[in-house]
Design an enzyme around this catalytic site. Structure first.
Site: not given
Length: 387
Positions: A200, A224-225, A279
């Site tokens: 993130h 991702n992120a 996840d």
């Protein structure tokens, strides 16, 4: 009590063996030996001949399963219920994952995971704190109101937690954005036994490599992120490709990352540095079509979990499915796909001396697979369960 498991092929974590037996005593593996060398006069379990006995899967990122979300119920019972559901899909050890939230709830989750870890056969290996020290611009479904930068009190409490979990044989895994924390914070946490992953994040390529030198050991759901790779801004994704020493966790569900990207990652990284995570969210292991996160409804649609505006919110996958996808979508050999779900996660946590392989002295965490790689049975600390 000593027992012998016979009949199945055996994957030790290195090789698939025919005609071998696995000898267990209490919660430990005593030996893996040719069948004719198996001890006599002890309890013997004959497993289906077409099955494959493998090291139990280890999942470093499980937000929820079986209708339970750890953020909604940061309790011992919730952590154990999530582990029980995921056990049916071959995962014998996991980190309940608590995403960015209020400090008091985060503290409750840490205590709950620590207590759950002490339950024999529970399968909880510590806790994964995904946030709150992440990038507001790469929050995904994390609530922006709880995202913050660390304070001195955070360092004190997190180092104490990491040390306590390590003494008990578990681990604290923490996902953070390298651009939001200082190197001294990273070094102190790493020295205390925490496993630090970048995620993130909107960090530059250079800052990401600096953080790896300061104690970050890997990446949470690489790609991702994170910002995409640009010609003059390679960012954290290319840092993951470039840093040979860093592990990369990936979600192989066919939705989070295009298979072509994952195939290139596997070519670029040294063997052993790419591992599977799920996840997973509450619908996994159920027929539920919605769940609630931060008071908002998340929808289960066509193998994806999304907000009403289409933002991915975790994954609708278990570890046995991720292993199958590695083989069928990415062309990964069976043995390597199994290592990505067992040995490599154990190595990330520094627990490879007792988890992730079928070898003398290791804990008897085993998964029995059918020919189609679906899960038939598991053993957690020697406790057997058929599914």
């Amino acid at each position: 009590m000593r027992q012998v498991l016979l009949g199945a092929r055996v994957f030790t974590g290195e090789h698939i063996l025919d005609g071998h037996a696995v000898v267990l005593e209490a919660e430990r593996i005593v030996a893996v030996v040719p069948r004719h060398e198996a001890p006599v006069g002890v309890t013997a379990r004959t497993l289906p001949s077409e099955s494959l006995l493998v090291p139990g899967f280890i999942d470093l990122q499980v937000n929820g399963a079986g209708g339970v979300l750890f953020n909604e119920s940061p309790t011992v019972d919730a952590a154990l219920a999530i582990a029980t559901t995921m056990r049916r899909t071959g995962t014998t050890g996991l980190l309940p994952t608590f995403i960015t939230d209020a400090p008091d709830l985060t503290a409750r989750a840490c205590e709950a995971a620590s207590e759950a870890m002490a339950r024999p056969g529970g399968g909880v290996l510590g806790i994964h704190l995904e946030g709150p020290f992440i990038s507001p611009g790469r929050a995904g479904v994390h609530a922006p109101r709880y995202i913050r930068q660390p304070e001195a009190s955070d360092l004190e409490s997190l180092t104490a937690l990491a040390e306590r979990l390590s003494r008990a044989g578990g681990r604290l895994l923490m996902t953070l954005a390298p651009e939001r924390v200082e190197d001294t914070f990273l070094r102190r946490l790493s020295d205390a036994g925490a496993v630090l992953f970048a995620g993130h994040t909107a960090a530059s390529f250079e800052r990401t490599l600096e953080s790896i030198a300061a104690g970050v050991r890997g990446f949470t759901h690489l790609f991702n992120a994170m910002p995409p790779v640009l010609n003059r801004q390679p960012g954290p994704v290319m840092a993951g490709f470039s840093a040979d020493e860093a592990w990369c966790g990936v979600i192989v569900d066919g939705h989070h990352v295009h298979p072509a990207n994952l195939r290139q990652l596997l070519k670029a990284k040294p063997r052993g540095k790419v591992l599977l995570v799920t996840d997973a969210m509450p619908p996994v292991g159920t027929h539920e079509t919605t769940f609630t996160l931060y008071g908002h409804t998340i929808l289960r649609r066509d193998g994806r979990l999304v907000t009403e505006d289409g933002t991915l919110a975790g994954a609708d996958i278990d570890m046995s499915a991720a292993v199958r996808n590695c083989i069928h979508l990415l062309g990964v050999p069976l043995e390597e796909a199994l290592r990505m779900a067992s040995l490599y996660p154990a190595q990330v946590l520094g627990l490879e001396g007792r988890l992730g392989m079928l070898a003398a002295g290791h804990r008897a965490d085993l998964t029995l697979l059918r020919e189609d790689l679906s899960v038939q049975a598991t053993w957690v600390g020697g406790i057997e369960q058929w599914h």
